[in-house]
Design an enzyme around this catalytic site. Structure first.
Site, PDB file in Angstrom:
ATOM      1  N   ASP A 117       0.928  -1.459  -0.103  1.00  0.00           N
ATOM      2  CA  ASP A 117      -0.115   0.128  -0.087  1.00  0.00           C
ATOM      3  C   ASP A 117       0.632   1.216  -0.378  1.00  0.00           C
ATOM      4  O   ASP A 117       1.438   1.462   1.141  1.00  0.00           O
ATOM      5  CB  ASP A 117      -1.273  -0.228   1.179  1.00  0.00           C
ATOM      6  CG  ASP A 117      -2.093   1.254   1.735  1.00  0.00           C
ATOM      7  OD1 ASP A 117      -2.042   1.847   0.021  1.00  0.00           O
ATOM      8  OD2 ASP A 117      -2.447   2.135   2.403  1.00  0.00           O
ATOM      9  N   ASP A 177      -1.337   4.864  -5.542  1.00  0.00           N
ATOM     10  CA  ASP A 177      -1.651   4.396  -4.235  1.00  0.00           C
ATOM     11  C   ASP A 177      -2.034   3.154  -4.872  1.00  0.00           C
ATOM     12  O   ASP A 177      -2.807   2.434  -5.498  1.00  0.00           O
ATOM     13  CB  ASP A 177      -2.767   4.857  -4.021  1.00  0.00           C
ATOM     14  CG  ASP A 177      -3.480   3.984  -2.079  1.00  0.00           C
ATOM     15  OD1 ASP A 177      -2.588   3.136  -2.657  1.00  0.00           O
ATOM     16  OD2 ASP A 177      -4.462   4.693  -2.371  1.00  0.00           O
TER      17      ASP A 177
END
Length: 467
Positions: free
Chosen positions: A110, A300
């Protein structure tokens, strides 16, 4: 012949021909212009992309050291972590090891958060079926007695902060801060994952600990202060399984076999926290979408889709006939006819990057309607979130110094990894670390050795990293 025996023979023979000083046939495979097979087809092509990348890097380092007296394998290093595509491109995870002795765990990657956490042995029923970290089984565990709570878009997790020895892709960090989670939202994780690895910057870390990647990059442990990701696509593969090969995470270098042309970097739009860059242009079906000024986009890997302001999302779907806002649990998304092929491009001030039509469609609902990848956001900084729907189409580089995000076009080798049925799924492994760091201290790595010793060290490193 297994790949490691072939590799040792190949490198040894190549270096012997150079060190003897006599003319010899070049037995090494050509690098420039070579098409590297993705799957194993026989002894002559028994090396995968990662292994070939390691050979190419070793050859470069050895040649530079031999002819120019520099850039030999003296202090820094690089590493790779093979990824897994979970639930048809919904998430991508890799493996790391925690504790003494080290125990391997799978963690979601992440770049939109900064904390490393894993589910602990005290986690209740919500963690049933997940591999759990046991603090009592590790001699290097230390509890800081600091509480930890974090909320994501899809749920939350809570526990406490500790320090441990963390290993990943051949690198080990002693006293690395992370969180042991004792409770989380139901359905937040699915086996075999046990946690999440935040790859954004330290100001976002709720553990108030330096992120694992930043400890390595800031210590000089890597050849280059950056990491990179290549993600696979299985969302449009009707034969895909829940777990499929997901690409690779590169530490300390860029794998030139996975991209073509140059890497185009965009400087960060603010002090590092999110990996945030300026988005200058978006087109849909060839029509330019008005974005306004000073548009910041967060890159992201932990988000499957793409978020944008509601007026922009509406303008995007205005270019798609018979699309409309979805309702119910799909509120904030739009639906459109699955038969429509939607072409989207992005620019960050330089080249234009296309997103495959397959990535525009998130999922199908009903007989003919699909949910699109764009969803509405309510925040202004960043106002855009560029998730995996876009990132599957580029080789993405996250640079520590100077802070920037880079994109490059995927090579044929990388593209060929998409939708390959029956390919083996990487499993969590524990290899030996070639570089060790304590906090932000300088790393201790394998010292430089003559070529014949370096062969053995590299051979052992590659073997340990892959078994």
């Amino acid at each position: 012949m297994t790949w490691n025996v072939f590799f040792a023979y190949f490198v040894l023979l190549s270096l012997i021909s150079h060190t003897r000083g006599a003319p010899a046939a070049d037995v090494s495979p050509p690098v420039t212009g070579r098409t590297i097979p993705l799957r194993r087809r026989g002894p002559s092509s028994d090396l995968d992309v990662y292994q070939r990348g390691q050979i190419a890097k070793f050859q470069r380092d050895a040649a530079l050291a031999r002819y120019y007296g520099g850039e030999g394998p003296t202090r820094r290093s690089t590493g790779d972590n093979l990824l897994v595509d979970q639930s048809y491109d919904s998430g991508y995870y890799g493996s790391l090891a925690i504790g003494t002795p080290p125990v391997s765990f799978e963690v979601l990657l992440d770049t939109g958060s900064s904390d490393l956490w894993v589910a602990g042995s005290s986690c209740g029923n919500v963690c049933n079926g997940l591999p759990l970290y046991s603090p009592s089984a590790s001699s290097s565990f230390k509890n800081t007695s600091q509480s930890f709570d974090i909320t994501y878009g899809q749920g939350e997790a809570s526990g406490y902060v500790a320090t441990e020895t963390i290993e990943m892709a051949g690198f080990s960090v002693f006293n690395q801060g992370f969180a042991v989670v004792n409770d989380m939202s139901s359905g937040f994780l699915f086996a075999p994952t046990s946690g999440l690895l935040g790859l954004a910057w330290d100001p976002l870390a709720l553990t108030q600990q330096m992120p694992f990647w930043q400890t390595l990059a800031g210590s000089g442990a890597w050849d280059s202060p950056l990491f990179a990701v290549q993600l696979t696509r299985y969302t449009n593969d009707t034969q895909a399984k829940t777990l499929e090969p997901g690409g690779v995470l590169n530490f300390g270098y860029t794998n030139s076999s996975l991209y073509t042309g140059s890497i185009e970097y965009s400087a960060m739009t603010s002090q590092p926290s999110f990996w945030q860059v300026s988005l200058t242009s978006v087109t849909v079906q060839g029509v330019s979408i008005p974005l306004g000024t000073a548009v910041a986009a967060a890159v992201d890997t932990g988000t499957s889709n793409i978020g944008a302001p509601s007026d922009i999302v509406k303008a995007i779907y205005d270019q798609i006939p018979n699309s409309k806002a979805a309702s119910g649990s799909w509120a904030g998304y739009y639906q459109f006819p699955c038969s429509t092929s939607v072409n989207v491009t992005f620019s960050f001030g330089g080249s234009t990057w296309a997103m495959a039509p397959a990535d525009f469609s998130y999922t199908q609902i009903g007989n003919s309607q699909c949910i699109g990848t764009f969803f509405e956001t309510t925040q202004t900084n960043p106002s855009w979130i560029l998730g995996d729907s876009f990132l599957k189409n580029v080789y993405t580089v996250f640079r520590y110094s100077p802070p920037a995000v880079g994109f490059a076009a995927l090579s044929e080798v990388a593209i060929a990894e998409n939708g390959v049925n029956g390919a083996p799924v990487p499993s969590a492994t524990v290899g030996s670390a070639t570089a060790s760091v304590t906090g932000n201290a300088a790393p201790t790595t394998l010292p430089f050795a003559p070529a014949w010793i370096g062969i053995g060290l590299l051979f052992n490193f590659l073997h340990a990293s892959l078994v």
